[in-house]
Design a protein around this motif. Structure first.
Motif, mmCIF file in Angstrom:
data_model
loop_
_atom_site.group_PDB
_atom_site.id
_atom_site.type_symbol
_atom_site.label_atom_id
_atom_site.label_comp_id
_atom_site.label_asym_id
_atom_site.label_seq_id
_atom_site.Cartn_x
_atom_site.Cartn_y
_atom_site.Cartn_z
ATOM 1 N N UNK A 177 0.720 -1.346 -0.047
ATOM 2 C CA UNK A 177 -0.143 0.072 -0.009
ATOM 3 C C UNK A 177 0.799 1.343 0.006
ATOM 4 N N UNK A 178 1.892 1.189 0.577
ATOM 5 C CA UNK A 178 3.086 2.426 0.506
ATOM 6 C C UNK A 178 3.050 2.640 -0.998
ATOM 7 N N UNK A 179 3.534 1.680 -1.632
ATOM 8 C CA UNK A 179 3.822 1.851 -2.982
ATOM 9 C C UNK A 179 2.565 2.369 -4.018
ATOM 10 N N UNK A 180 1.565 1.858 -3.374
ATOM 11 C CA UNK A 180 0.458 2.301 -4.354
ATOM 12 C C UNK A 180 -0.331 3.655 -4.213
ATOM 13 N N UNK A 181 -0.197 4.014 -2.769
ATOM 14 C CA UNK A 181 -0.575 5.280 -2.618
ATOM 15 C C UNK A 181 0.606 6.398 -3.056
ATOM 16 N N UNK A 182 1.505 5.987 -3.313
ATOM 17 C CA UNK A 182 2.996 6.842 -3.863
ATOM 18 C C UNK A 182 2.500 6.955 -5.347
ATOM 19 N N UNK A 183 2.108 5.901 -6.032
ATOM 20 C CA UNK A 183 1.656 5.896 -7.508
ATOM 21 C C UNK A 183 0.508 6.629 -7.438
ATOM 22 N N UNK A 184 -0.351 6.581 -6.716
ATOM 23 C CA UNK A 184 -1.818 7.331 -6.958
ATOM 24 C C UNK A 184 -1.271 8.866 -6.670
ATOM 25 N N UNK A 185 -0.623 9.021 -5.718
ATOM 26 C CA UNK A 185 -0.187 10.709 -5.653
ATOM 27 C C UNK A 185 0.491 11.143 -6.916
ATOM 28 N N UNK A 186 1.492 10.444 -7.344
ATOM 29 C CA UNK A 186 2.109 10.717 -8.650
ATOM 30 C C UNK A 186 1.254 11.167 -9.709
ATOM 31 N N UNK A 187 0.008 10.237 -9.864
ATOM 32 C CA UNK A 187 -0.933 10.362 -10.768
ATOM 33 C C UNK A 187 -1.607 11.331 -10.737
ATOM 34 N N UNK A 188 -1.624 12.054 -9.536
ATOM 35 C CA UNK A 188 -2.534 13.173 -9.131
ATOM 36 C C UNK A 188 -1.883 14.500 -9.219
ATOM 37 N N UNK A 189 -0.337 14.387 -9.461
ATOM 38 C CA UNK A 189 0.498 15.499 -9.718
ATOM 39 C C UNK A 189 1.539 15.733 -8.683
ATOM 40 N N UNK A 190 1.589 14.747 -7.893
ATOM 41 C CA UNK A 190 2.897 14.930 -6.905
ATOM 42 C C UNK A 190 3.973 14.690 -7.220
ATOM 43 N N UNK A 191 5.104 15.447 -6.919
ATOM 44 C CA UNK A 191 6.204 15.397 -7.097
ATOM 45 C C UNK A 191 6.894 14.330 -6.199
#
Length: 349
Positions: A177-191
Motif C-alpha cells: 500500500x505504501x507503493x500504491x499510494x505513492x503511485x496514486x499521488x504521482x498520478x494526481x500531480x505529486x512530485x
C-alpha cells in the motif's frame, strides 16, 4: 461496532482494521456529522489531458483531466497530504471532541478540509455532492473490494457521483500500500522525487533495517498486539494486517492466537475477557491507538488485571498505529518505535 445496519456479519471481522477492533459503544454512538469546516484545499499541480488509475479491486478510475476535488478516508487523505495532494473533503475519524486532529488525520489541516463524516461509517451524501467530487479514495480490507467506511446502504448513490479508487491493505505487507499510494499521488500531480519524499523513503528503509536487526538480536522478546473495549480485550493475529505482516517478515516474534480462537472474527483477533488477559505471556504490548478504543492510561486506572501484566508493570507498552497512514513519512516512525521497544525490552513474559 459502528452501526450494525451498515455492516454484514462477514464485515465485522474486516472492521478489525488489521488487528483488534475494540470499538464498542464508542463507534456505535450516533453523533451528528460535523459541520462544514471550510472549502478544502486544491489538489497537487494540475496536469492536462485524460487521467486513469487502476486500483486494487481491478477497477480503473477514469476522468477527462487529473482530479482536483479529491475526497478520501481520513488516513488516506493524510498520506496524500504528505505527498502534497490536499484533499477537499475527508470521511472517517478526523477531529477529536476537543476539535484537535485525530491520530488518523496526520498532518492534515483539519480546519481546512470539509469533513463529511467524523467517524467510521458516517458519510453525508449531500455534503459530498456539494464538493463536486472528482475522485473518492479509501482503503480495502477484504477480497470483495469493499470500500472502507463507505456505508453499504448508500454505496450505490455515493459511487454514482465520482470515480473511486480502493487501495488494498488486506493480507499483504505494508510496503505494497505504501507503493500504491505513492503511485496514486504521482498520478494526481505529486512530485514523488521531491527531497522530502526521497528522505522519507530512505528513513523508512533504515528503520526497516533497524527493526530486522533488533528482532534478530532479541528473538526471545514476544510482542502482543492488543486493543481494549470496556468488556473485551482483543489479541490480534498477524496474518491479515499489512503492518503486522511486514513486521513479522522482518523477524518480530509476535504472540499469535490460534486459528480456532480467531475464527469468530474472520481470522483477525481473539476475544478475551478482562479476567483472562494473561492468557498469552508477552514482553512488549502494542496497544491500538485509535481514539475509539480505551487507551493504556485509562486501563491503568480502571482495569486491575491489566496492571498486573508483566509487560505493563515493566513499562513495556507502546502504541500500535492500527490504521496506518501509508506514507513513508508516517510509517518510518512506526518501525523505529517497535525497534526501540524490542532493543530496550527486558524478558518478563
Amino acid at each position: 461496532m459502528p452501526h450494525a445496519r451498515l455492516t454484514t456479519p462477514s464485515r465485522r471481522g474486516i472492521l478489525a482494521a488489521g488487528g483488534a477492533l475494540g470499538l464498542g459503544a464508542a463507534l456505535a454512538a450516533c453523533g451528528s456529522d460535523s459541520k462544514d469546516s471550510g472549502s478544502g484545499a486544491k489538489s497537487g499541480s494540475a496536469k492536462s489531458g485524460p487521467w486513469s488509475f487502476k486500483d486494487d479491486r481491478g477497477t480503473t478510475a477514469k476522468a477527462d483531466k487529473v482530479p482536483a476535488n479529491v475526497v478520501a478516508f481520513t488516513s488516506v487523505a493524510a498520506a496524500l497530504w504528505d505527498y502534497g495532494i490536499e484533499c477537499k473533503g475527508v470521511f472517517g475519524p478526523t477531529k477529536t471532541s476537543d476539535g484537535k486532529a485525530d491520530v488518523q488525520a496526520g498532518d492534515i489541516d483539519v480546519d481546512k478540509v470539509t469533513i463529511i463524516g467524523n467517524e467510521w461509517g458516517r458519510f453525508n451524501i449531500e455534503k459530498y455532492a456539494g464538493l463536486a467530487p472528482d475522485l473518492l479514495v479509501t482503503t480495502v480490507y477484504d477480497t470483495a473490494g469493499t470500500l472502507w467506511s463507505v456505508p453499504l446502504e448508500s454505496k450505490d448513490k455515493i459511487l454514482k457521483l465520482a470515480p473511486s479508487v480502493g487501495i488494498s491493505v488486506y493480507d499483504r505487507q505494508m510496503t505494497q500500500p505504501l507503493q500504491r499510494l505513492l503511485a496514486l499521488a504521482a498520478s494526481l500531480g505529486a512530485d514523488v522525487k521531491a527531497d522530502k519524499v526521497v528522505k522519507a523513503k530512505k528513513r523508512f528503509e533504515a528503520a526497516a533495517a533497524r527493526l530486522r536487526k533488533a528482532a534478530k538480536a532479541h528473538p526471545e522478546i514476544r510482542v502482543l498486539v492488543g486493543s481494549a473495549s470496556q468488556d473485551i480485550f482483543y489479541v490480534s493475529g498477524t496474518n491479515l494486517s499489512a503492518d503486522l505482516e511486514y513486521f513479522k517478515s522482518l523477524g518480530v516474534n509476535f504472540v499469535e492466537p490460534s486459528e480456532k480462537a480467531k475464527k469468530a472474527s474472520g481470522g483477525w483477533f481473539e476475544n478475551l475477557s478482562w479476567e483472562n488477559i494473561d492468557k498469552y505471556p508477552a514482553d512488549v504490548i502494542m496497544m491500538d491507538n485509535r481514539t475509539a478504543t480505551i487507551q493504556p492510561a485509562d486501563l491503568d486506572r480502571d482495569k486491575a488485571t491489566w496492571k498486573k501484566l508483566p509487560a505493563v508493570k515493566a513499562g513495556q507498552v507502546i502504541p500500535r498505529v492500527t490504521e496506518p497512514i501509508y506514507s513513508y513519512d508516517k510509517c518510518a516512525p512506526m518501525l523505529e518505535g517497535l525497534a526501540e521497544a524490542i532493543e530496550k525490552a527486558k524478558k518478563v513474559g
